[in-house]
Design an enzyme around this catalytic site. Structure first.
Site, PDB file in Angstrom:
ATOM      1  N   HIS A 187       0.841  -1.224   0.000  1.00 35.53           N
ATOM      2  CA  HIS A 187       0.000   0.000   0.000  1.00 35.53           C
ATOM      3  C   HIS A 187       0.867   1.263   0.000  1.00 35.53           C
ATOM      4  O   HIS A 187       0.410   2.309   0.443  1.00 35.53           O
ATOM      5  CB  HIS A 187      -0.947   0.041   1.199  1.00 35.53           C
ATOM      6  N   GLU A 208       9.009   8.436 -16.807  1.00 36.72           N
ATOM      7  CA  GLU A 208       7.608   8.829 -17.006  1.00 36.72           C
ATOM      8  C   GLU A 208       7.109   8.410 -18.383  1.00 36.72           C
ATOM      9  O   GLU A 208       5.969   7.967 -18.547  1.00 36.72           O
ATOM     10  CB  GLU A 208       7.459  10.338 -16.828  1.00 36.72           C
TER      11      GLU A 208
END
Ligand code: ARG
Length: 476
Positions: A174, A308
């Site tokens: 998480h 990216e």
């Protein structure tokens, strides 16, 4: 390699265009300009020229061997095809949208070079088996490039993993600190993923490596051709067994795109981690000058643009799979012109994937892992809490649920004090669990925690080194 021959503009502007010389026998007029535009695939399928010429040469040699074509014509055709290959490779390729696709461009050029013999090449063949063959050859090469790109990336990952088999860092779930791991172990997770991508590519290659050539339009041919011969010449394991299937399916391209999509998803996750890790808030890695960019306004910036872009290109690759799935869905057998739309998404996905793999291999090879920052981050988030709970079970006979609860209380106490669990004073641990303080402080140590996870596949440095050795063996 693009030029436009004068006749191309002529063909476009005439009010009553001439019928197509290759298929226009039953037509009185040629296609409208719009028809020509929607029909032409040359802008895309010119990339198949090498495969098209290889297929034609194999077909021509077979026609000669089976006595369907004279040796003299065969020689003329083969020489002409070689010359066309050299012309196109040299950038001397004239595009004429009236000629639709790469197959008709090459056949037309062959006619110009060698005269009437060129017209005999298309015996016992259709553009349907021709394009299926060309495209398979192209996808096969794309799979080989994919494998090479994955190997280069795997080498870069393994080198870094080896360097950092003992470098501790927080492992996350998480994106919250979970348990300490080593950077080497984390990188080895990607090694496993990319190794599976290789194996998926190999499966796909094995399955797709059959020759459609000789299926002709859809039904086979009445000429006594030798399909095994052309299959062999083109490096296929065997001819495809059903002529309708051979010209109809594009499952090999779908499978390649599925393999590519999964690999791209793996790449995008690693790319995302590089983006996070290279942010100063984490500072786990420093990307090299070669794979970052600056900002035109903020002088301090070092942006992870390559990571990216790798992350983003996954969209186009997965999109290509969707595009082709939808093109193929519900198409009646056999060939339909819809299938001409198979190449653009596949080519684009392959380009994006090849570049992404190269960029990722470069980023990984160049990156500098910041061991100090990684270790500092393990002091946050009570990351050895599970170790303490395990110890209470192993050394104190707690049930795991009770141990979990007791450690939860200690985490609460640590948070009240504003310290990490590992920094909680011995006395405070003793107060909660009598006599446990001293041993607990040892158990909460990061290096001990990492070393203790020696189960197969775990993060203990010795296990990581063994995993690296195993993975290296598959690369030689
Ligand atoms: N350019 C076509 C394609 O890519 C070649 C096959 C054309 N076949 C036909 N029957 N019109 O699919």
């Amino acid at each position: 390699m693009a030029k436009t021959r004068k006749s191309a503009t002529k063909a476009k502007s005439t009010t009553k265009p001439e019928a197509n010389p290759l298929w226009g026998g039953r037509f009185q007029a040629g296609p409208s300009a719009i028809m020509q535009e929607i029909n032409a695939s040359i802008a895309v399928d010119r990339r198949l020229y090498r495969q098209d010429i290889a297929g034609s040469k194999a077909h021509c040699a077979m026609l000669v061997a089976t006595g369907i074509l004279s040796a003299a014509d065969g020689k003329r055709i083969a020489r002409g095809l070689d010359r066309i290959a050299a012309e196109i490779a040299a950038g001397d390729f004239v595009i004429d949208p009236a000629l639709e696709d790469i197959h008709m461009h090459i056949e037309t050029r062959l006619g110009a070079l060698i005269g009437p013999a060129a017209k005999r090449l298309h015996t016992a063949r259709s553009r349907n088996d021709q394009v299926a063959t060309d495209f398979r050859l192209w996808v096969r090469e794309a799979l080989d490039r994919l494998d090479a790109g994955l190997v280069a990336l795997l080498c870069a990952l393994l080198d870094q993993a080896e360097r950092h088999a003992e470098t501790v860092m927080p492992g996350f779930t998480h994106l919250q600190p979970a348990q300490p791991v080593t950077f080497g172990h984390h990188l080895m997770a990607y090694v496993e993923m990319f190794a599976r991508d290789r194996s998926r590519a190999a499966d796909c290659r094995r399955r797709m490596n059959e020759s459609p050539l000789g299926a002709a339009a859809l039904a086979g041919t009445s000429f006594a051709i030798d399909r095994a011969m052309t299959a062999r010449a083109l490096g296929f394991a065997r001819p495809m067994a059903n002529s309708i299937d051979a010209v109809s399916d594009r499952d090999f391209a779908l499978e390649y795109l599925a393999v590519a999509t999964i690999a791209a998803v793996h790449l995008s996750r690693l790319a995302e981690e590089l983006v996070i890790w290279s942010s100063p808030a984490y500072g786990f890695v420093r990307l090299s000058d070669g794979f970052t960019t600056g900002s035109s306004i903020m002088p301090q910036k070092r942006n992870p643009d390559a990571a990216e872009l790798v992350r983003a290109k996954t969209g186009a690759i997965a999109g290509a799979l969707q595009a082709l799935v939808i093109v193929m869905k519900g198409l009646p057998l056999a060939y339909g012109k819809d299938m001409q739309e198979d190449k653009a998404p596949t080519f684009r996905a392959a380009d994006d994937l090849d570049l992404s793999l190269a960029a990722m291999a470069g980023m990984v090879a160049d990156l500098k892992a910041e061991a100090t920052a990684m270790r500092a981050a393990t002091a946050l988030g009570h990351i050895t809490a599970t170790d303490l709970a395990d110890w209470l079970v192993q050394a104190r006979g707690f049930s795991f649920r009770d141990a979990h609860h007791a450690v939860g209380r200690l985490v609460q106490a640590a948070e009240r004090r504003g310290v990490d669990l590992a920094a909680l004073p011995e006395a405070e641990i003793d107060a909660a669990i009598p006599g446990a303080g001293r041993a607990a402080r040892k158990v909460l140590d990061i290096d001990r925690a990492v070393k203790s996870r020696a189960s197969f596949g775990g993060t203990a440095p010795a296990g990581v080194r063994r995993a690296i050795a195993r993975a290296r063996k598959t690369l030689v």
